[in-house]
Enzyme design. Structure first.
Site, PDB file in Angstrom:
ATOM      1  CG  ASN A  10      14.775 -21.378   1.363  1.00 52.35           C
ATOM      2  OD1 ASN A  10      15.671 -22.408   1.691  1.00 52.35           O
ATOM      3  ND2 ASN A  10      14.933 -19.877   1.722  1.00 52.35           N
ATOM      4  N   GLY A  11      15.009 -25.060   1.529  1.00 49.52           N
ATOM      5  CA  GLY A  11      15.577 -25.991   2.388  1.00 49.52           C
ATOM      6  C   GLY A  11      16.668 -27.216   1.656  1.00 49.52           C
TER       7      GLY A  11
ATOM      8  CD1 TRP B 292      22.508 -18.926  -4.944  1.00 48.95           C
ATOM      9  CD2 TRP B 292      21.745 -21.042  -4.195  1.00 48.95           C
ATOM     10  NE1 TRP B 292      23.307 -19.779  -4.551  1.00 48.95           N
ATOM     11  CE2 TRP B 292      23.886 -20.303  -4.217  1.00 48.95           C
ATOM     12  CE3 TRP B 292      21.774 -22.380  -3.305  1.00 48.95           C
ATOM     13  CZ2 TRP B 292      24.900 -21.595  -3.635  1.00 48.95           C
ATOM     14  CZ3 TRP B 292      23.138 -22.745  -1.864  1.00 48.95           C
ATOM     15  CH2 TRP B 292      24.413 -22.034  -2.909  1.00 48.95           C
TER      16      TRP B 292
ATOM     17  CE  LYS C  97      22.273  -9.293   2.218  1.00 49.51           C
ATOM     18  NZ  LYS C  97      23.784  -8.419   2.112  1.00 49.51           N
TER      19      LYS C  97
ATOM     20  NE  ARG D 106      14.745 -15.363   1.616  1.00 50.51           N
ATOM     21  CZ  ARG D 106      15.672 -16.044   2.789  1.00 50.51           C
ATOM     22  NH1 ARG D 106      15.423 -14.082   3.394  1.00 50.51           N
ATOM     23  NH2 ARG D 106      15.532 -16.250   3.269  1.00 50.51           N
TER      24      ARG D 106
ATOM     25  CD  GLU E 238      33.987  -6.623   4.324  1.00 46.99           C
ATOM     26  OE1 GLU E 238      34.175  -8.698   4.729  1.00 46.99           O
ATOM     27  OE2 GLU E 238      32.950  -6.724   3.215  1.00 46.99           O
TER      28      GLU E 238
ATOM     29  CB  CYS F 226      14.775 -20.797  -2.726  1.00 50.79           C
ATOM     30  SG  CYS F 226      16.065 -21.971  -2.693  1.00 50.79           S
TER      31      CYS F 226
ATOM     32  CD  GLU G 249      30.469 -11.209  -1.113  1.00 52.45           C
ATOM     33  OE1 GLU G 249      29.894 -11.500  -1.619  1.00 52.45           O
ATOM     34  OE2 GLU G 249      30.532  -9.619  -0.412  1.00 52.45           O
TER      35      GLU G 249
ATOM     36  CE  LYS H  87      31.268  -6.865   0.665  1.00 54.65           C
ATOM     37  NZ  LYS H  87      31.268  -7.892   1.499  1.00 54.65           N
TER      38      LYS H  87
ATOM     39  CG  HIS I  66      56.391 -15.903   6.935  1.00 50.92           C
ATOM     40  ND1 HIS I  66      57.346 -16.516   6.979  1.00 50.92           N
ATOM     41  CD2 HIS I  66      56.355 -14.813   7.370  1.00 50.92           C
ATOM     42  CE1 HIS I  66      58.479 -15.476   8.461  1.00 50.92           C
ATOM     43  NE2 HIS I  66      57.037 -14.488   8.510  1.00 50.92           N
TER      44      HIS I  66
HETATM   45  C1  AGP Z   1      29.729 -10.959   2.231  1.00 54.05           C
HETATM   46  O1  AGP Z   1      29.489  -9.879   1.410  1.00 54.05           O
HETATM   47  C2  AGP Z   1      28.494 -12.273   1.889  1.00 54.05           C
HETATM   48  N1  AGP Z   1      27.151 -11.792   1.671  1.00 54.05           N
HETATM   49  C3  AGP Z   1      28.730 -13.015   3.196  1.00 54.05           C
HETATM   50  O2  AGP Z   1      30.051 -13.686   3.213  1.00 54.05           O
HETATM   51  C4  AGP Z   1      28.051 -13.486   4.245  1.00 54.05           C
HETATM   52  O3  AGP Z   1      28.411 -12.200   4.851  1.00 54.05           O
HETATM   53  C5  AGP Z   1      27.835 -14.198   5.056  1.00 54.05           C
HETATM   54  O4  AGP Z   1      27.087 -15.041   3.853  1.00 54.05           O
HETATM   55  C6  AGP Z   1      27.305 -13.870   6.732  1.00 54.05           C
HETATM   56  O5  AGP Z   1      25.908 -13.497   5.742  1.00 54.05           O
HETATM   57  P1  AGP Z   1      24.768 -13.271   7.497  1.00 54.05           P
HETATM   58  O6  AGP Z   1      25.749 -11.504   7.860  1.00 54.05           O
HETATM   59  O7  AGP Z   1      23.461 -13.093   7.137  1.00 54.05           O
HETATM   60  O8  AGP Z   1      24.692 -14.219   7.919  1.00 54.05           O
END
Ligand code: AGP
Length: 616
Positions: A98-99, A72, A611, A27, A483, A2, A490, A487, A506
């Site tokens: 937050n937590g 969140w 994030k 966040r 990757e 959050c 997400e 991308k 396979h």
């Molecule tokens: C990547 O696009 C995502 N937002 C997510 O996988 C991110 O890379 C992951 O949560 C790790 O975050 P960090 O690099 O801040 O540790």
């Protein structure tokens, strides 16, 4: 995950808090709220984006103390009632959290027996009622004392800010497992989850550590540990510029950050190249040449995109420095009672520096005597501050939830490390110089690729309705496939998979039909011919082939083979095979962005994501 903002000072708080929430919206963005204090607490809360909250907060409010939160959801659905801030029964205390409070059910039952009623399904609300209960039951009616008593009753994690209607001269703050920083202004103080909330209002910041409490007034702060012992805190300077949070004319942060990569990569290797020696220098490693020489293995711990960066890094380190390197998913690693080996150098790779899985893995390694270096972007975040050294990637604030420029910056740092280690072993001066020269070409190569964004945009328009994408690569291009798939999934919510190209026989090839876009990452390297065979296998089953390839003469046999098998081709400049991921990922970032845009997705704030994942 959050976002928290607190303000106490001599200016109206409402606008500053809403501005801070807007900057922390990445966040968490299920719901948000603000509580303002003059002689009483007034609270506004709304589901949805910060704009919804701003729409119900009256203009011209004059309160100069307040706390705010963007959520969140962890416990309790998305609703106005579950939004923070949460108030105590007597409305004299407000908190933002937050937590996760792990013993909240026990506390909730105890409070209910004491006559407290709850207006939300959250775990956080218990904190507000406990504050009231402890305050009323104390003889002293001391806010700080009631706050400390409440903390001792909580189990779990928190970044917590509380205010009391009877004590408008201070905010009480505590940190245990979720980040919190103090912004030190002139006759005003900020508390926030990260510095972006108050960037532009002050460049002086204090980073709180876990198990620290702060009493913050408009002109001072005092910090103590959980034993009530005062702690000494340094005031640091924030390196990010205020305008670095602006969109600068881009429609989304993701696109802005993709286009920032030439500059962010330049910042990543600035001052870290020793051209005359064909090597690099990474000051923050805190390792002597003798210690570096004795490294026998490398282990990289990370999550998500950072994990993919680690996978690419492992190929580069093994290829150049011939040091066995493995990569671990942090969420798995932290719980498997890891075997920590002497002679192993551990890296925690994290853009935010706050990812709890990576942080807990680092702490577990350190508990067992391992040395962990951080490769992070956010200065002053927890991983760099708790690690045994490390390297900042300097990609600048990355606001979009989908990580792009941080990924390529992490690759640059891992490559610089690999070159440095290789030159301590067998790599020749000339080879080192050639690699350094290629590294310095990367920004211009990326500018070249970005110059063809319209071509990639047109391909995206043709593929945007596909239901499933397969990304294929071999060797160092396999993590690029992973990757690229992450991308796309997400930001566009399309099912996407990254698969080693050699694996499709396979099983996965069963998924391919004429509606399936299959993206091949096929630079000119020692895997080229084998990947070409995989393209033929896919072609014969009718898949739509998109080829990301390195520049080759239009009249060359390689080009003819690629062209004969591809529906769409995207070319990137030729570069040393160890560096191709820095280029081949760019078209995949753009493709994901344009597909998500054409599908009307919320690109910078995709559903269900945040994030920085600071809860397990
Ligand atoms: C990547 O696009 C995502 N937002 C997510 O996988 C991110 O890379 C992951 O949560 C790790 O975050 P960090 O690099 O801040 O540790």
């Amino acid at each position: 995950m959050c976002g928290i903002v607190g303000y106490i000072g001599d200016r109206p708080a409402a606008g500053l808090l809403l501005e801070g929430l807007k900057r922390l919206e990445y966040r968490g963005y299920d719901s948000s709220g603000v509580a303002l204090l003059d002689d009483r607490i007034t609270c506004y809360k709304r589901v949805g984006r910060i704009a919804n909250l701003a729409g119900i907060v009256p203009h011209g409010l004059t309160q100069t103390v307040g706390i705010a939160h963007t959520r969140w959801a962890t416990h309790g659905g998305v609703s106005d009632a579950n939004a923070h801030p949460h108030l105590s029964r007597n409305k004299k205390f407000a908190i933002v959290h937050n937590g996760i409070i792990e013993n909240y059910i026990y506390l909730k039952n105890m409070l209910a027996k004491a006559g407290f009623a709850f207006s939300s399904q959250t775990d956080s609300e218990v904190i507000a009622h406990l504050l009231e209960k402890n305050y009323e039951e104390s003889q002293t009616h001391d806010f700080e004392e009631a706050f400390n008593t409440t903390l001792r009753m909580l189990e779990g994690t928190y970044g917590l800010v509380a205010m009391s209607a009877d004590h408008p001269d201070c905010l009480m703050v505590a940190r245990k497992g979720s980040p919190l920083v103090l912004g030190i202004g002139s006759n005003e103080m900020f508390v926030a989850s990260d510095v972006s909330a108050f960037l532009g209002h002050t460049d002086s910041v204090v980073y709180l550590d876990d198990y620290e409490i702060a009493k913050v007034t408009s002109s001072s702060f005092q910090t103590k540990d959980f034993r009530n012992e005062p702690t000494e805190k340094a005031v640091s300077k924030i390196e990010w510029q205020p305008d670095s949070l602006d969109l600068n004319g881009f429609p989304h942060y993701m696109l802005k950050e993709i286009f920032e990569q030439p500059e962010s990569i330049e910042r990543g290797f600035a001052g870290r190249i020793v051209e005359t020696m064909g090597t690099t220098k990474l000051g923050g490693l805190n390792l002597t040449p003798a210690e570096l020489f004795n490294i026998k293995r490398v282990c990289i711990i990370a999550c998500g995109t950072s994990y993919h960066a680690g996978l690419v890094g492992a190929y580069i380190i093994e290829e150049l420095a011939r040091i066995p390197t493995r990569v671990e998913v942090a969420s798995e690693y932290k719980s498997k009672n890891p075997i920590i080996e002497a002679g192993t150098l551990y890296f925690a790779v994290s853009q935010s520096g706050e990812t709890i899985d990576t942080l807990l893995s680092m702490r577990e390694i350190q508990r067992k005597g391992g040395k962990v270096l951080g490769i992070c972007n956010v200065v002053g975040s927890t991983i760099p501050r708790e690690s045994d050294g490390g390297v900042y990637v300097h990609s600048g604030p990355e606001i979009a939830v989908a990580s792009t420029k941080a990924f390529t910056s992490q690759l640059i740092v891992l490559t610089l490390f690999a070159v440095m280690m290789a030159r301590m072993k067998d790599m020749s001066l000339n080879t080192g110089k050639r690699l350094i020269s290629d590294i310095k070409k990367i920004p211009e190569c990326i500018r070249n690729i970005l110059g063809h964004a319209a071509h990639i945009e047109s391909i995206a328009g043709k593929l945007k309705d596909a239901k499933y994408f397969m990304f294929l690569g071999r060797g160092i291009s396999y993590p690029v496939a992973l990757e690229g798939a992450l991308k796309l999934k997400e930001v566009s919510y399309i099912l996407s998979e990254g698969i080693p190209a050699g694996e499709i026989k396979h099983g996965p090839i069963a998924l391919i039909d004429k509606t399936t876009p299959v993206i091949f990452i096929i630079p000119k390297d020692d895997q080229f011919d084998k990947t070409l065979s995989n393209m033929q296998e896919v072609r014969s089953r009718g898949g739509i082939i998109i080829t990301i390839h390195t520049e080759c003469p239009a009249d060359s046999a390689d080009y003819d083979k690629l062209k004969s098998l591809s529906d769409y081709m995207i070319c990137v400049p030729a570069i040393d095979p160890s560096l191709t991921p820095l280029l081949t990922i760019i078209p995949l970032q753009l493709l994901s962005y344009y597909i998500a845009r054409d599908r009307g997705c919320d690109i910078d704030k995709p559903r269900n994501l945040a994030k920085s994942v600071t809860v397990e």
